[in-house]
Motif scaffolding. Structure first.
Motif, mmCIF file in Angstrom:
data_model
loop_
_atom_site.group_PDB
_atom_site.id
_atom_site.type_symbol
_atom_site.label_atom_id
_atom_site.label_comp_id
_atom_site.label_asym_id
_atom_site.label_seq_id
_atom_site.Cartn_x
_atom_site.Cartn_y
_atom_site.Cartn_z
ATOM 1 N N ARG A 224 0.839 -1.212 0.000
ATOM 2 C CA ARG A 224 0.000 0.000 0.000
ATOM 3 C C ARG A 224 0.872 1.260 0.000
ATOM 4 N NH1 ARG A 224 -3.670 -2.593 4.192
ATOM 5 N NH2 ARG A 224 -5.459 -3.403 3.027
ATOM 6 N N GLU A 225 1.946 1.230 0.784
ATOM 7 C CA GLU A 225 2.870 2.374 0.808
ATOM 8 C C GLU A 225 3.449 2.636 -0.577
ATOM 9 O OE1 GLU A 225 5.936 1.561 3.597
ATOM 10 O OE2 GLU A 225 4.639 1.683 5.364
ATOM 11 N N ILE A 226 3.861 1.563 -1.246
ATOM 12 C CA ILE A 226 4.462 1.709 -2.571
ATOM 13 C C ILE A 226 3.414 2.160 -3.581
ATOM 14 C CG2 ILE A 226 5.584 0.446 -4.452
ATOM 15 C CD1 ILE A 226 6.930 -1.281 -2.260
ATOM 16 N N ALA A 227 2.204 1.643 -3.467
ATOM 17 C CA ALA A 227 1.123 2.070 -4.367
ATOM 18 C C ALA A 227 0.880 3.564 -4.229
ATOM 19 C CB ALA A 227 -0.151 1.284 -4.067
ATOM 20 N N ASP A 228 0.848 4.053 -3.000
ATOM 21 C CA ASP A 228 0.637 5.492 -2.773
ATOM 22 C C ASP A 228 1.786 6.305 -3.352
ATOM 23 O OD1 ASP A 228 -1.727 4.972 -1.449
ATOM 24 O OD2 ASP A 228 -0.831 5.059 0.561
ATOM 25 N N PHE A 229 2.985 5.780 -3.236
ATOM 26 C CA PHE A 229 4.161 6.495 -3.740
ATOM 27 C C PHE A 229 4.153 6.596 -5.267
ATOM 28 C CE2 PHE A 229 8.486 6.242 -5.471
ATOM 29 C CZ PHE A 229 9.011 7.426 -4.988
ATOM 30 N N LEU A 230 3.731 5.520 -5.934
ATOM 31 C CA LEU A 230 3.796 5.491 -7.403
ATOM 32 C C LEU A 230 2.747 6.370 -8.071
ATOM 33 C CD1 LEU A 230 4.590 1.724 -8.090
ATOM 34 C CD2 LEU A 230 6.156 3.668 -8.171
ATOM 35 N N GLY A 231 1.661 6.682 -7.369
ATOM 36 C CA GLY A 231 0.708 7.633 -7.939
ATOM 37 C C GLY A 231 -0.635 7.029 -8.286
ATOM 38 N N ASP A 232 -1.275 7.581 -9.301
ATOM 39 C CA ASP A 232 -2.640 7.188 -9.665
ATOM 40 C C ASP A 232 -2.665 5.862 -10.424
ATOM 41 O OD1 ASP A 232 -3.514 9.574 -8.561
ATOM 42 O OD2 ASP A 232 -3.323 10.657 -10.470
ATOM 43 N N ASN A 233 -3.863 5.286 -10.495
ATOM 44 C CA ASN A 233 -4.116 4.071 -11.281
ATOM 45 C C ASN A 233 -3.265 2.885 -10.839
ATOM 46 O OD1 ASN A 233 -5.960 5.516 -12.911
ATOM 47 N ND2 ASN A 233 -4.279 6.235 -14.198
ATOM 48 N N VAL A 234 -2.938 2.846 -9.553
ATOM 49 C CA VAL A 234 -2.138 1.744 -9.004
ATOM 50 C C VAL A 234 -3.044 0.876 -8.134
ATOM 51 C CG1 VAL A 234 -0.098 1.086 -7.673
ATOM 52 C CG2 VAL A 234 -0.098 3.221 -8.991
ATOM 53 N N GLU A 235 -3.007 -0.451 -8.363
ATOM 54 C CA GLU A 235 -3.798 -1.353 -7.551
ATOM 55 C C GLU A 235 -2.944 -2.535 -7.109
ATOM 56 O OE1 GLU A 235 -7.061 -2.485 -10.054
ATOM 57 O OE2 GLU A 235 -5.890 -3.958 -11.161
ATOM 58 N N ILE A 236 -3.334 -3.147 -6.007
ATOM 59 C CA ILE A 236 -2.637 -4.314 -5.481
ATOM 60 C C ILE A 236 -3.394 -5.552 -5.944
ATOM 61 C CG2 ILE A 236 -1.974 -5.562 -3.405
ATOM 62 C CD1 ILE A 236 -1.799 -2.763 -2.021
ATOM 63 N N VAL A 237 -2.703 -6.445 -6.659
ATOM 64 C CA VAL A 237 -3.342 -7.669 -7.158
ATOM 65 C C VAL A 237 -2.838 -8.914 -6.447
ATOM 66 C CG1 VAL A 237 -3.809 -6.656 -9.411
ATOM 67 C CG2 VAL A 237 -1.697 -7.955 -9.060
ATOM 68 N N ALA A 238 -1.851 -8.751 -5.572
ATOM 69 C CA ALA A 238 -1.327 -9.894 -4.826
ATOM 70 C C ALA A 238 -2.416 -10.497 -3.966
ATOM 71 C CB ALA A 238 -0.152 -9.459 -3.961
ATOM 72 N N GLY A 239 -2.495 -11.816 -3.926
ATOM 73 C CA GLY A 239 -3.494 -12.491 -3.113
ATOM 74 C C GLY A 239 -3.064 -12.575 -1.659
ATOM 75 N N TYR A 240 -4.017 -12.382 -0.732
ATOM 76 C CA TYR A 240 -3.734 -12.492 0.706
ATOM 77 C C TYR A 240 -4.856 -13.287 1.359
ATOM 78 C CZ TYR A 240 0.113 -9.232 0.509
ATOM 79 O OH TYR A 240 1.318 -8.653 0.233
#
Length: 240
Positions: A224-240
């Motif tokens: 989530r931290e990295i997604a926020d850093f990279l900017g818009d249109n970023v989503e996490i697809v890793a399964g948890y």
């Protein structure tokens, strides 16, 4: 009819109901990624060949699709890099001509998206290229590429494909803690993302055992931290 080169349909987190197409029949790739769930690459190459018979692939597709099954995508993926098959463009064109109702997706490590091969991608609806590193050292550590593959050219070619092809593009970044998540690499990722201008950025991490047993999965909070850093249109697809 028993199928050798198509599999599924499977319910994919990203693609929905997807019929897979394997154009290699073995672990043949231009990368030997440390995280690959298929294990280590048996044949590290950039040579394009007819690894499996073009006619057999299209015959299987014809047989399966004749009944008009419900699918979100026909996806070219399999055990290695799909673009290594020298008739990739012909197979994609066959689907477009004979079964135009089905969307086509390509999951690729990006190494063969070149000016010469790009015309073969014109019938695709979605391209999911991977970019796991931007610095040369990190690229070699994670992807362990064929000696002729250079990361700078990969980034240039992905950006060119986004600009010139009609297909949507979801750029996948596979993150491994302590390897490609340090601040210097993240700054380079951010610059590359801004250059490529993909429709989506998808962050992934280890879900199943990879080719090497020393790998760790990145935490959801760190993603989530990295997604926020990279900017818009970023989503996490890793399964948890």
């Amino acid at each position: 009819m028993g199928y050798q080169y198509i599999y599924g349909p499977v319910n994919s987190r990203r693609l929905g109901l997807s019929l897979g197409v394997d154009l290699l029949g073995a672990k043949v790739c231009s990368f030997n990624c440390v995280y690959c769930e298929r294990g280590r690459t048996d044949q590290l190459t950039v040579e394009r060949k007819e690894y499996v018979a073009y006619k057999e692939v299209t015959n299987e597709l014809k047989d399966f699709l004749a009944a008009g099954p419900k699918l979100n995508y026909i996806s070219f993926s399999g055990c290695g890099e799909p673009l290594l098959h020298k008739y990739f463009g012909r197979i994609s064109a066959y689907l477009k001509e004979n079964f135009p109702r089905y969307k086509q997706a390509l999951l690729t490590n990006s190494s063969l998206i070149t000016a010469e091969i790009m015309p073969e991608l014109k019938n695709l609806d979605l391209i999911v290229p991977s970019l796991d590193a931007v610095s040369e050292n990190t690229f070699k550590k994670i992807n362990r590429p064929h000696k002729t593959v250079e990361i700078d050219k990969i980034i240039t070619n992905i950006a060119k494909a986004k600009k010139e092809l009609k297909a949507k593009m979801w750029l996948e970044i596979f993150l491994l803690p302590g390897i490609n998540d340090h601040q210097e690499e993240l700054e380079l990722f951010k610059k590359a993302v801004q250059t490529i201008k993909a429709d989506k950025i998808q962050l992934n991490s280890l879900d199943r055992p990879g080719a090497e047993n020393w790998l760790e999965k990145m935490s959801k909070d760190r993603l989530r931290e990295i997604a926020d850093f990279l900017g818009d249109n970023v989503e996490i697809v890793a399964g948890y």
